[in-house]
Scaffold this motif. Structure first.
Motif, PDB file in Angstrom:
ATOM      1  N   HIS A   1     -62.427  -5.541  37.175  1.00 54.63           N
ATOM      2  CA  HIS A   1     -60.979  -5.724  37.796  1.00 54.63           C
ATOM      3  C   HIS A   1     -60.038  -4.713  36.627  1.00 54.63           C
ATOM      4  N   PHE A   2     -59.107  -4.057  37.141  1.00 57.82           N
ATOM      5  CA  PHE A   2     -58.289  -3.250  36.297  1.00 57.82           C
ATOM      6  C   PHE A   2     -56.831  -3.733  36.474  1.00 57.82           C
ATOM      7  N   TRP A   3     -56.085  -3.776  35.329  1.00 61.54           N
ATOM      8  CA  TRP A   3     -54.768  -4.304  35.141  1.00 61.54           C
ATOM      9  C   TRP A   3     -53.910  -3.153  35.059  1.00 61.54           C
TER      10      TRP A   3
ATOM     11  N   VAL B   1     -47.805   8.498  29.612  1.00 54.83           N
ATOM     12  CA  VAL B   1     -49.034   9.578  30.048  1.00 54.83           C
ATOM     13  C   VAL B   1     -49.508   9.219  31.534  1.00 54.83           C
ATOM     14  N   ASN B   2     -50.258  10.125  32.061  1.00 54.74           N
ATOM     15  CA  ASN B   2     -51.044   9.837  33.137  1.00 54.74           C
ATOM     16  C   ASN B   2     -51.693   8.453  33.442  1.00 54.74           C
ATOM     17  N   GLY B   3     -51.509   7.934  34.382  1.00 56.83           N
ATOM     18  CA  GLY B   3     -52.212   6.626  34.812  1.00 56.83           C
ATOM     19  C   GLY B   3     -51.703   5.483  33.837  1.00 56.83           C
ATOM     20  N   SER B   4     -50.400   5.505  33.391  1.00 52.10           N
ATOM     21  CA  SER B   4     -49.835   4.525  32.525  1.00 52.10           C
ATOM     22  C   SER B   4     -49.434   3.437  33.140  1.00 52.10           C
ATOM     23  N   GLY B   5     -48.997   3.798  34.782  1.00 52.05           N
ATOM     24  CA  GLY B   5     -48.382   2.843  35.453  1.00 52.05           C
ATOM     25  C   GLY B   5     -46.983   3.004  36.177  1.00 52.05           C
ATOM     26  N   LYS B   6     -46.499   4.157  35.722  1.00 51.41           N
ATOM     27  CA  LYS B   6     -44.949   4.448  36.181  1.00 51.41           C
ATOM     28  C   LYS B   6     -44.889   4.397  37.835  1.00 51.41           C
ATOM     29  N   SER B   7     -46.014   5.023  38.384  1.00 51.41           N
ATOM     30  CA  SER B   7     -45.971   5.000  39.867  1.00 51.41           C
ATOM     31  C   SER B   7     -46.029   3.679  40.401  1.00 51.41           C
ATOM     32  N   THR B   8     -47.125   2.649  39.860  1.00 49.71           N
ATOM     33  CA  THR B   8     -47.034   1.456  40.523  1.00 49.71           C
ATOM     34  C   THR B   8     -45.957   0.566  40.127  1.00 49.71           C
ATOM     35  N   LEU B   9     -45.486   0.746  39.091  1.00 50.74           N
ATOM     36  CA  LEU B   9     -44.022   0.086  38.789  1.00 50.74           C
ATOM     37  C   LEU B   9     -42.984   0.530  39.794  1.00 50.74           C
TER      38      LEU B   9
ATOM     39  N   MET C   1     -57.903   1.780  25.443  1.00 49.19           N
ATOM     40  CA  MET C   1     -56.685   1.433  26.438  1.00 49.19           C
ATOM     41  C   MET C   1     -57.046   0.913  27.700  1.00 49.19           C
ATOM     42  N   LYS C   2     -58.258   1.562  28.228  1.00 45.74           N
ATOM     43  CA  LYS C   2     -58.695   1.092  29.612  1.00 45.74           C
ATOM     44  C   LYS C   2     -59.491  -0.163  29.473  1.00 45.74           C
ATOM     45  N   THR C   3     -60.161  -0.338  28.407  1.00 44.75           N
ATOM     46  CA  THR C   3     -60.954  -1.497  28.013  1.00 44.75           C
ATOM     47  C   THR C   3     -59.922  -2.884  28.116  1.00 44.75           C
TER      48      THR C   3
HETATM   49  N1  LIG Z   1     -55.287   1.327  44.689  1.00 50.28           N
HETATM   50  C1  LIG Z   1     -55.687   1.567  43.371  1.00 50.28           C
HETATM   51  N2  LIG Z   1     -56.885   0.862  42.942  1.00 50.28           N
HETATM   52  C2  LIG Z   1     -57.378   0.932  41.697  1.00 50.28           C
HETATM   53  N3  LIG Z   1     -56.734   1.518  40.693  1.00 50.28           N
HETATM   54  C3  LIG Z   1     -55.525   1.890  41.042  1.00 50.28           C
HETATM   55  C4  LIG Z   1     -54.981   2.043  42.185  1.00 50.28           C
HETATM   56  N4  LIG Z   1     -53.560   2.722  42.212  1.00 50.28           N
HETATM   57  C5  LIG Z   1     -53.527   2.951  40.927  1.00 50.28           C
HETATM   58  N5  LIG Z   1     -54.640   2.756  40.209  1.00 50.28           N
HETATM   59  C6  LIG Z   1     -54.691   2.757  38.654  1.00 50.28           C
HETATM   60  O1  LIG Z   1     -53.510   2.071  38.003  1.00 50.28           O
HETATM   61  C7  LIG Z   1     -53.045   3.015  37.025  1.00 50.28           C
HETATM   62  C8  LIG Z   1     -51.769   3.507  36.811  1.00 50.28           C
HETATM   63  O2  LIG Z   1     -51.413   4.489  38.071  1.00 50.28           O
HETATM   64  P1  LIG Z   1     -50.216   5.065  38.526  1.00 50.28           P
HETATM   65  O3  LIG Z   1     -50.234   6.111  39.228  1.00 50.28           O
HETATM   66  O4  LIG Z   1     -49.154   3.930  38.449  1.00 50.28           O
HETATM   67  O5  LIG Z   1     -50.062   5.954  36.855  1.00 50.28           O
HETATM   68  P2  LIG Z   1     -48.781   6.929  36.609  1.00 50.28           P
HETATM   69  O6  LIG Z   1     -48.317   6.434  35.326  1.00 50.28           O
HETATM   70  O7  LIG Z   1     -47.690   6.987  37.904  1.00 50.28           O
HETATM   71  O8  LIG Z   1     -49.544   8.121  36.529  1.00 50.28           O
HETATM   72  P3  LIG Z   1     -49.216   9.659  36.890  1.00 50.28           P
HETATM   73  O9  LIG Z   1     -48.249   9.995  35.663  1.00 50.28           O
HETATM   74  O10 LIG Z   1     -50.479  10.483  36.530  1.00 50.28           O
HETATM   75  O11 LIG Z   1     -48.656   9.812  38.278  1.00 50.28           O
HETATM   76  C9  LIG Z   1     -54.172   4.261  36.841  1.00 50.28           C
HETATM   77  O12 LIG Z   1     -55.333   3.804  35.922  1.00 50.28           O
HETATM   78  C10 LIG Z   1     -54.666   4.424  38.360  1.00 50.28           C
HETATM   79  O13 LIG Z   1     -56.070   4.562  38.145  1.00 50.28           O
END
Ligand SMILES: Nc1ncnc2c1ncn2[C@@H]1O[C@H](COP(=O)(O)OP(=O)(O)OP(=O)(O)O)[C@@H](O)[C@H]1O
Length: 361
Positions: free
Chosen positions: A39-41, A61-69, A259-261
């Protein structure tokens, strides 16, 4: 109604199951547990507010969760836990979202505007402005799947700012355009700000964030590291990136792995318990704290995971459906098949009475 905020995000988490293949996903669906699937949060409990008329920047930073939010706030993806409260007469629009690859630019303009609640005459009246702001020439008549990311961004931005939304979510839209388009966008965003609209602005460009944002939230590997005045948060974030750049390659890798762990081992129940304890400490006489926290966590989310009861029900319905199809093609009645199920696979066998079968060949 509480008008102190336009958007309120509380205890928002987002969990992803990291399946290696579709087959593994299917196996997990029918197996007793998917505990073997990592699982990945992506978000581990974000709480923040965006005030009416405010432009809030999201950095990290890249992958920190901005787009998810920002996608959860826009309603594009559901959160795993937590609440997202968007106040008032909201037409929330995310620039990149909702463009259909198989439709042309023109068709996308109409579709997205209709989805925002505009009527066809209203769209006709806006069409020239949208087309001229996007400035993508004859590509307007081509399917969007043939567009470059810059063209998609131009079209998405143009539609979004012309349909008069209450809240605008801008995720990296300005990073792909050329200088002229960038300036047009900045001017349009400034117009929006002057009109008192609320904006969430996701960007890697700290310069853009400094120009446009009133406050900034720094998202750090799924957590809210800091939220506050733009100058302060950007300063602290710059210090962090400077520190990070100063690390050796090995140290950087180690830090990122750590961080990923943390994001893989996040325990949602422990987090809920921690929030409950904090609230109980603040209101020791309130007997409803635990129930309220549970409601805040799970009250407005639909479980993405099927319960065992539902899995069995789905399985049962699928079996009945397949049987019904087989009965249909076998040419026998349901009662015949129920008394002699073999007649489905051996259609030459029919039942004349309840005790004996006759071969008709
Ligand atoms: N559908 C998915 N399945 C698994 N992991 C996901 C999925 N979508 C996003 N992630 C993971 O969630 C984390 C956050 O991703 P997100 O795109 O929100 O980051 P971000 O801050 O917007 O990154 P960036 O600056 O590179 O656009 C990342 O580690 C990404 O790999």
């Amino acid at each position: 109604m509480d008008n102190s905020y336009k958007i309120k995000v509380q205890h928002v988490t987002k969990e992803y199951d990291l399946y290696k293949s579709q087959a593994e996903k299917l196996r997990a669906f029918f197996s007793l547990s998917n505990s073997t699937v990592p699982h990945f949060w992506s978000l581990m409990g974000i709480s923040l507010e965006v005030k009416p008329g405010e432009t809030l920047g999201l950095i990290g930073v890249n992958g920190s969760g901005k787009s998810t939010l920002s996608n959860i706030i826009s309603g594009i993806i559901p959160q795993t836990t937590g609440t997202v409260d968007v106040r008032g007469d909201t037409s929330i629009i995310a620039i990149g979202a909702g463009l259909r690859g198989n439709l042309t630019g023109l068709e996308n303009i109409r579709l997205k505007a209709l989805m925002q609640g505009l009527t066809n005459p209203e769209i006709d009246a806006l069409m020239d402005d949208i087309v001229s702001f996007a400035d993508i020439g004859d590509f307007l008549y081509q399917p969007v799947k043939s567009y470059s990311s810059g063209m998609k961004s131009r079209l998405g931005f143009s539609i979004a700012v012309h349909v008069n939304p209450d809240i605008l979510i801008i995720d990296e839209a300005l990073s792909v355009g050329d200088d002229t388009f960038y300036q047009k966008c900045v001017d349009k965003i400034s117009e929006f700000k002057d009109e008192g609209k609320t904006i969430v602005f996701v960007s890697h460009s700290l310069k853009q964030v400094e120009i446009l944002c009133d406050r900034v939230a720094w998202i750090h590997y799924g957590t809210l590291k800091e939220i506050g005045a733009t100058a302060d948060v950007v300063k602290h974030y710059r210090e962090f990136t400077k520190w990070f750049k100063g690390q050796t390659k090995k140290e950087k890798k180690h830090f990122q792995r750590q961080m990923k762990t943390n994001q893989k081992s996040f325990d949602i129940d422990a987090y809920q318990k921690q929030v409950t304890e904090e609230r109980q400490a603040a209101a020791p006489d309130d007997p409803n704290v635990a129930a309220e926290v549970k409601k805040d966590f799970y009250g407005s989310v639909i479980s993405e995971k099927m319960s065992w009861g539902n899995r069995l029900l789905t399985f049962g319905v699928a079996i009945v459906f397949v049987l019904a199809c087989l009965v249909n093609v076998s040419g026998h009645s349901v009662s015949e098949v129920l008394q002699n199920p073999g007649s489905i696979v051996h259609p030459e066998t029919v039942l004349h009475d309840s005790n004996k079968t006759t071969n008709v060949k």
